[in-house]
Design an enzyme around this catalytic site. Structure first.
Site, PDB file in Angstrom:
ATOM      1  N   ASN C  15       0.813  -1.217   0.040  1.00 11.87           N
ATOM      2  CA  ASN C  15      -0.195  -0.022  -0.101  1.00 11.87           C
ATOM      3  C   ASN C  15       0.810   1.266   0.032  1.00 11.87           C
ATOM      4  OD1 ASN C  15      -2.262   1.871   0.449  1.00 11.87           O
ATOM      5  ND2 ASN C  15      -2.280   1.572   2.534  1.00 11.87           N
ATOM      6  N   LYS C  17       0.402   4.229  -0.702  1.00 14.61           N
ATOM      7  CA  LYS C  17      -0.286   5.518  -0.132  1.00 14.61           C
ATOM      8  C   LYS C  17       0.084   6.511  -1.383  1.00 14.61           C
ATOM      9  CE  LYS C  17      -0.978   4.746   4.639  1.00 14.61           C
ATOM     10  NZ  LYS C  17      -0.673   5.020   5.949  1.00 14.61           N
ATOM     11  N   HIS C  98     -10.038   4.293   5.948  1.00 11.98           N
ATOM     12  CA  HIS C  98      -8.534   4.344   6.328  1.00 11.98           C
ATOM     13  C   HIS C  98      -8.787   5.458   7.387  1.00 11.98           C
ATOM     14  CE1 HIS C  98      -4.346   5.006   6.644  1.00 11.98           C
ATOM     15  NE2 HIS C  98      -4.302   3.625   6.203  1.00 11.98           N
ATOM     16  N   GLU C 146      -6.684  -2.180  12.560  1.00 13.56           N
ATOM     17  CA  GLU C 146      -5.271  -1.212  12.546  1.00 13.56           C
ATOM     18  C   GLU C 146      -5.501  -0.283  13.762  1.00 13.56           C
ATOM     19  OE1 GLU C 146      -2.275   0.087   9.540  1.00 13.56           O
ATOM     20  OE2 GLU C 146      -4.423   0.839   8.983  1.00 13.56           O
ATOM     21  N   ILE C 151      -0.356   3.580  13.386  1.00  8.37           N
ATOM     22  CA  ILE C 151       0.074   3.760  11.847  1.00  8.37           C
ATOM     23  C   ILE C 151       1.104   4.579  11.609  1.00  8.37           C
ATOM     24  CG2 ILE C 151      -0.879   4.785   9.591  1.00  8.37           C
ATOM     25  CD1 ILE C 151      -3.649   4.241  10.769  1.00  8.37           C
ATOM     26  N   GLY C 183       2.384  -1.695  12.142  1.00  6.98           N
ATOM     27  CA  GLY C 183       3.751  -1.774  12.747  1.00  6.98           C
ATOM     28  C   GLY C 183       4.609  -2.994  12.008  1.00  6.98           C
ATOM     29  N   SER C 205       5.051   2.148   4.755  1.00  4.85           N
ATOM     30  CA  SER C 205       6.330   2.456   5.039  1.00  4.85           C
ATOM     31  C   SER C 205       7.361   1.545   5.396  1.00  4.85           C
ATOM     32  CB  SER C 205       6.417   3.522   6.132  1.00  4.85           C
ATOM     33  OG  SER C 205       5.684   2.893   7.443  1.00  4.85           O
TER      34      SER C 205
END
Lengths: 233, 233, 233, 233
Positions: C15, C17, C98, C146, C151, C183, C205
């Site tokens: 993802n 983003k 989200h 989540e 996040i 995480g 990330s």
């Protein structure tokens, strides 16, 4: 706008946001009223909607101000705040477009027009110089120019924000009163923003979080009175 | 949830939204209280935030209910409604997620948890059967199942919406009380929704726009009392 | 829901983003496709709307997924994303609700129903256990459980969040696939969440900010393949 | 603002909103390009984000325009539209603050600044005269002055809205180009708004819902060309 309240400059704004309970809010309002009378300074005093009736009932000199309202007319609008309800509760003014409650341009315009209809003064917030100029075009009574990043920091802008945004508003419409209050916590801070062109100042955390409300209000109100009496010094 | 108010079924909801001024709201509250006492029926009575104090001061039997609140805690939150402020004003419950003030799922959950913290009952709205099941998972005290398209029409759902959504909520959590009030304007309408499983009913425009409030309240409350006394008929 | 895409478990979600440009997104998609084929693992791959066409044109195995869409039907809706436009661009699924784009319950329900109409799978996010149960009632294909506070932190929940929310979703509807990815940055993290009941994992990330995409994707995909081949170890 | 695209006046805007599929959008773009070349008129052409790449690839003369974008920078922002992604897809401009996607003043300002950073022109909508003046202060390239109540009606304002709002914008900043397009469906409508001071016009439903796109585009473009060649007649 017949009936819109007027303010003598320089003036104070006491904006407890959601920091205080109703009894504490009333206590702060009564103390503010006592000191405002002593210094003969006009004061914008805001409160949660549910507290407005009590504050309005027990004070006479404060400009009782709601912290928001909606553009609705009597009818539907579950959960939204009817301007007429605030007027009936005693509010004479309303803060709109605070950084903690930003409005679309269309909502802001519509709510300001409703305020005019019910005879409330509008105190409208804006962040950047461009936003200040934009809001000034909408015809507010008062503007709060406030760099969003400074809110609640207790630190004033170190650059030219204060004079630049005050001048920008006055260029668009010199009749708009300008509050500069970001990071203001003392009477000396207030003297500084008045010297830079602001018409009023005050605060939230700088007042409600002070160890002694009377001390900070005296400090601020005496600075306002001293500037009023000798603005060039 | 110690301290959360309880309701005896069947009960009435009187929800004037933004239709009435403060004096009219108080007048409707006093009339509702008088008739609720006569029929010994519990009543959820909502009001604009600015009117809550007065209604709470002058009534004793009504479940004083706010029309919205925010999930904020004491501190910042300009323009937002602090739950503690509503409690101090006399509110014992709050309506959330009305079609005229929809909340994100995360906001709704957070606001319901704040209501628990301050001891307020939650009355949460939902539209479709799926939304009713979803809201039921969040643990409300009461739910208003209401097809959004019917609000304010004065026309009840002609299909199986009422029994289907009431059953859906009870399947998820049988302790949740269910209001079915969309299009309800008469005592006969109330009898119908109670027979279909609802725990309470009432209205907005069906009451506030009626030519004589007393007539419509008597009609509704006597229907509730009759059902209570002989639910199988 | 004829035509809704299916996923073999355990699966990966990639993802990016708004971290990557279009060329980088395509490069990541091609690399993911190559490695997904090697490990024979299904992958949900999201992209900005403007990149979907290119990613869809150049890949065949990825579940091309939009990062949001609106409940509009063809017609008005300036600035809103038409589900049919995403389908035509090659999207087979959509992420909704989200934490960075929360929806009202009514919008979420309506958008999920639009997804069904156009044959897209729905991947719906939820935070607390109650919100997970609520979303599960709306009938999503996949859920991302989540804790909002985690996040982008690179730190997994230290308590029982993963097993508790996965179980909550399955209790409501065992056919919903659950992603636990908060995480997660390594293959070992993925093994852990799969052992705790999740059907898929992955990240943002943890992948896009890794010094070498191939290294991290191999680490994650090999963990998924190992779990698939020997889930009890 | 180096690189910001420029427009020759008078110009056309073709804004299919969410009315068309991708293939239809491309077909309309190709037809518009052919006719725009013939009449030598500049055209703003908007498309759903997912269609931008294809429209940009197959046309050379149109000002490819996104229907919205967000103020995010590369990084987080799930579901939000990265300005750089639109630029990479071929967009040279973006419409902001449409009545169907109103922005807060702060968001609008921030998004306009992002547009400048990435070299996109901004086409910003406003409703009332006051809102037009306010938006003009934010420095848009083009403004769409449009009374919200008229959108999609096919009926032009019968009063002085067009000249009044055009003049208001030019008073604040004469370099801003003004589109008046509410209710415009014919070449004669376009001639009227140009005579009243507008720099451009066009439409949505007036074009996409026309029985023959070529007929309506020829009608509009020939009116624009005739006004360009003989503006005083």
């Amino acid at each position: 706008m017949p009936g819109t309240p007027t303010l003598r400059t320089p003036f104070l704004i006491v904006n407890p946001k959601a920091y205080l309970g109703g009894a504490e809010t009333l206590q702060l309002a009564l103390l503010t009223e006592e000191l405002a009378a002593h210094y003969d300074i006009d004061v914008i005093f805001t409160a949660q909607h549910a507290y407005l009736v009590e504050v309005a009932k027990h004070t006479t000199r404060l400009l009782i101000t709601a912290q928001h309202m909606d553009a609705i007319t009597p009818g539907r609008g579950m959960g939204h705040t009817l301007p007429e309800a605030l007027v009936e509760a005693g509010a004479k003014a309303v803060v709109l477009n605070h950084a903690e409650f930003p409005l679309t341009l269309a909502q802001l315009d519509a709510t300001m027009r409703r305020a005019e209809e019910v005879g409330m003064a509008t105190i409208v917030c804006a962040d950047t110089e461009r936003q200040c100029r934009a809001v000034a075009q909408l015809g507010p009574t008062v503007m709060i120019c406030e760099p969003t990043a400074s809110i609640g920091t207790g630190t004033m802008d170190a650059g030219d924000y204060i004079e630049r945004t005050t001048r920008a508003v006055k260029e668009v419409d010199p009749s708009i009163l300008v509050i500069q209050a970001a990071g203001v916590t003392t009477g000396a801070d207030i003297t500084r923003v008045l010297r830079l062109g602001a018409d009023g100042s005050g605060g939230t955390s700088g007042i409600v979080a002070a160890p002694d409300w009377r001390v900070v209000l005296v400090d601020m109100l005496s600075a306002l009175a001293a500037f009023r009496d000798a603005p060039t010094h």
